[in-house]
Design a protein around this motif. Structure first.
Motif, PDB file in Angstrom:
ATOM      1  N   THR A  85     -61.034 -24.903   3.854  1.00 14.83           N
ATOM      2  CA  THR A  85     -60.319 -23.669   4.194  1.00 14.83           C
ATOM      3  C   THR A  85     -59.006 -24.000   4.907  1.00 14.83           C
ATOM      4  N   GLU A  86     -58.769 -25.302   5.186  1.00 15.96           N
ATOM      5  CA  GLU A  86     -57.533 -25.726   5.873  1.00 15.96           C
ATOM      6  C   GLU A  86     -56.705 -26.573   4.922  1.00 15.96           C
ATOM      7  N   LYS A 138     -59.271 -26.448  -7.290  1.00 14.69           N
ATOM      8  CA  LYS A 138     -59.671 -25.123  -7.788  1.00 14.69           C
ATOM      9  C   LYS A 138     -59.621 -24.085  -6.678  1.00 14.69           C
ATOM     10  N   ALA A 139     -59.000 -22.937  -6.973  1.00  6.00           N
ATOM     11  CA  ALA A 139     -59.105 -21.789  -6.065  1.00  6.00           C
ATOM     12  C   ALA A 139     -60.564 -21.354  -6.047  1.00  6.00           C
ATOM     13  N   ASP A 140     -61.065 -20.941  -4.895  1.00  5.90           N
ATOM     14  CA  ASP A 140     -62.498 -20.623  -4.808  1.00  5.90           C
ATOM     15  C   ASP A 140     -62.890 -19.408  -5.642  1.00  5.90           C
ATOM     16  N   ALA A 186     -49.231 -29.999  -4.625  1.00  4.34           N
ATOM     17  CA  ALA A 186     -48.475 -28.798  -5.010  1.00  4.34           C
ATOM     18  C   ALA A 186     -49.456 -27.667  -5.349  1.00  4.34           C
ATOM     19  N   GLY A 187     -50.549 -28.008  -6.012  1.00  7.39           N
ATOM     20  CA  GLY A 187     -51.571 -27.007  -6.355  1.00  7.39           C
ATOM     21  C   GLY A 187     -52.204 -26.409  -5.112  1.00  7.39           C
ATOM     22  N   ILE A 188     -52.540 -27.266  -4.166  1.00  5.29           N
ATOM     23  CA  ILE A 188     -53.123 -26.779  -2.898  1.00  5.29           C
ATOM     24  C   ILE A 188     -52.145 -25.826  -2.218  1.00  5.29           C
ATOM     25  N   ASP A 189     -50.863 -26.209  -2.188  1.00  4.89           N
ATOM     26  CA  ASP A 189     -49.853 -25.367  -1.529  1.00  4.89           C
ATOM     27  C   ASP A 189     -49.703 -24.023  -2.241  1.00  4.89           C
ATOM     28  N   ASN A 190     -49.705 -24.062  -3.578  1.00  9.08           N
ATOM     29  CA  ASN A 190     -49.601 -22.800  -4.321  1.00  9.08           C
ATOM     30  C   ASN A 190     -50.778 -21.883  -4.008  1.00  9.08           C
ATOM     31  N   ILE A 191     -51.965 -22.469  -3.936  1.00 11.23           N
ATOM     32  CA  ILE A 191     -53.167 -21.650  -3.720  1.00 11.23           C
ATOM     33  C   ILE A 191     -53.248 -21.193  -2.265  1.00 11.23           C
ATOM     34  N   MET A 192     -53.023 -22.142  -1.303  1.00 11.42           N
ATOM     35  CA  MET A 192     -53.331 -21.827   0.103  1.00 11.42           C
ATOM     36  C   MET A 192     -52.136 -21.314   0.890  1.00 11.42           C
ATOM     37  N   SER A 239     -56.394 -13.511  -2.496  1.00  2.25           N
ATOM     38  CA  SER A 239     -57.522 -13.902  -1.647  1.00  2.25           C
ATOM     39  C   SER A 239     -58.442 -14.899  -2.345  1.00  2.25           C
ATOM     40  N   ALA A 240     -58.320 -15.041  -3.674  1.00  2.00           N
ATOM     41  CA  ALA A 240     -59.135 -16.038  -4.388  1.00  2.00           C
ATOM     42  C   ALA A 240     -58.837 -17.447  -3.876  1.00  2.00           C
ATOM     43  N   GLY A 241     -57.681 -17.608  -3.192  1.00  2.00           N
ATOM     44  CA  GLY A 241     -57.278 -18.925  -2.729  1.00  2.00           C
ATOM     45  C   GLY A 241     -57.471 -19.160  -1.241  1.00  2.00           C
ATOM     46  N   ALA A 242     -58.294 -18.327  -0.597  1.00  3.75           N
ATOM     47  CA  ALA A 242     -58.543 -18.525   0.835  1.00  3.75           C
ATOM     48  C   ALA A 242     -59.209 -19.877   1.074  1.00  3.75           C
TER      49      ALA A 242
END
Ligand code: AMP
Ligand code: GLY
Length: 423
Positions: free
Chosen positions: A124-125, A143-145, A164-170, A177-180
């Motif tokens: 989550t971080e 993966k977004a949750d 980059a994927g983590i940054d886009n999602i989080m 909210s799918a990316g919380a």
């Protein structure tokens, strides 16, 4: 009996086509449906996620069985709502639909019940997720949750792509909210297959094998899509592998869901990665695959309605499904530009000519009517599905239908089914 199908894509057109053939069905409704479905069912102007309106309609019309196509109403709890007022409905309840609705839920399920899948961790971080990527190295999968319409997965070939994927999602929250939280997992090499089984929460009734083509261009190049075509049977799933998938994956999943207090009822879709004859789970879905449903349902000989009822009633033990001893191939005709932006409202020609071809069905996915003309209205527009004695003849049949149909910018993969021939 009156039956209601919820959804309006190619999968729902195939479901309506199959359900309409059942002698148990007097009236078939589909909400919202599409112009292809309108030839088989009465389309109702209610969206697939308008649960209150669907419930009112089903009660007013005394619907005997509701069949839910897409995942969103399932994760919203449509099954719980219908069951609460005594309406029969096919699909998992909200708790069980988390198997698709939350990657973290499904990964924890697999860990708890020793179901083979990629190693993973949930975060989550953002910084902890990045540190994990640095430690594991690439290739790696982010993966977004939550649900992200099939777009929440980044198969990263470098650490930079993963970050980059983590940054886009989080950080940029491109999936809301799918990316919380994110799941980061081991990259699995191999060949993908789709495995489906009906279940009443206890008993399992597997379907014939099938395979999807996820990438937008020939030779599996370009970005992932919802699926550019599918075929059944899939020779990668040998009879031995079929039994192994049931024993090591499907049964432990169904038993595990029941043991955890949320039995899974409906059709379970297991996305598999097969490497050196060993299957592992890529993901679960709580519904039929689209486009896999199109070839599978064309091959199904038995009436599907008693099977759907048996699932909903917890009485699947004695059900069997017979299959036509034929192959089926579905070629998706997509809007030019899909899976990115594309133009809508373009008139489609050749549907009447294709409709005359024997052993061929043109399932509508993203179409609508404009001034009484069928136009494209989505990324995946049509699923042209042919039957044949062999995969090769089913391929020829499907492409003979594709050859009749045109609109400006149409995109079609030319190699659907070739993987089966190459084996
Ligand atoms: P999913 O939404 O989880 O089905 O992922 C979409 C697609 O990403 C899958 O169909 C695979 O092609 C790919 N994918 C997902 N997870 C992995 C993984 N762990 N290793 C390799 N490819 C993956
Ligand atoms: N064909 C992929 C899916 O239905 O998710």
């Amino acid at each position: 009996m009156k039956v209601l199908v919820v959804g309006g894509g190619g999968r729902e057109h195939a479901l309506c086509w199959k359900i309409a053939q059942s002698p148990l069905v007097d009236t078939l409704y589909c909400a919202p449906g599409n112009p292809g479905i309108a030839e088989l069912a009465e389309c109702v102007h209610i969206g697939a996620d308008e649960i209150d309106a669907l419930l009112d309609f089903a009660q007013a019309e005394e619907i005997g069985l509701t069949v839910v196509g897409p995942e969103v109403p399932l994760t919203m709890g449509i099954v719980d709502r219908f069951q609460a007022v005594g309406l029969e409905i096919f699909g998992p309840n909200q708790a069980a639909a988390q198997i698709e609705g939350s990657k973290g839920f499904s990964k924890d399920l697999m860990a708890r019940h020793n179901i083979p899948t990629a190693a993973y961790q949930s975060f989550t971080e953002r910084d902890a997720a990045v540190a994990y990527v640095r430690q594991q190295g690439a290739p790696i999968v982010v993966k977004a949750d939550g649900l992200a319409a099939g777009k929440g997965v980044i198969v990263a070939m470098t650490e930079e792509q993963a970050i980059a994927g983590i940054d886009n999602i989080m950080l940029h929250k491109v999936f809301g909210s799918a990316g919380a939280s994110v799941v980061i997992e081991e990259f699995m090499a191999g060949e993908e297959a789709s495995f489906f089984a009906f279940t009443d929460g206890k008993n399992i009734l597997p379907l014939a094998s099938s395979q999807d083509h996820k990438r937008v261009y020939d030779q599996d190049e370009g970005p992932n899509t919802g699926g550019m075509g599918a075929y059944s049977p899939a020779p990668v799933v040998t009879p031995e592998l079929h039994d192994e998938i049931v024993a090591t994956i499907v049964k432990p999943t169904v038993d595990g869901m029941a043991a955890d207090g949320h039995p899974y009822v409906g059709i379970l879709y297991v996305g598999l990665m097969i490497k050196d004859g060993t299957p592992r789970v890529v993901e679960y879905n709580a519904r039929f695959g689209d486009p896999e449903a199109q070839p599978l349902l064309m091959r199904m000989k038995s009436d599907i309605v008693p099977v759907l009822q048996a699932c909903a009633r917890g009485a699947l033990a004695d059900s069997v499904i017979e299959w036509h001893d034929k192959a089926a191939v579905c070629v998706v005709m997509a809007s030019g530009g899909y899976p990115a932006a594309f133009e809508k409202g373009l008139p489609i020609s050749g549907l009447e000519a294709a409709a005359k071809i024997e052993d061929l069905m043109v399932f509508h996915a993203g179409t609508t009517l404009k001034d009484a003309v069928v136009v494209n209205n989505g990324g995946r527009v049509l699923g042209v599905t042919g039957l044949g004695d062999t995969v090769a003849s089913a391929i020829d049949k499907a492409y003979s239908g594709v050859a009749q149909i045109r609109w400006a910018g149409v995109h079609v993969r030319t190699d659907i089914g070739q993987k089966a021939l190459n084996r």
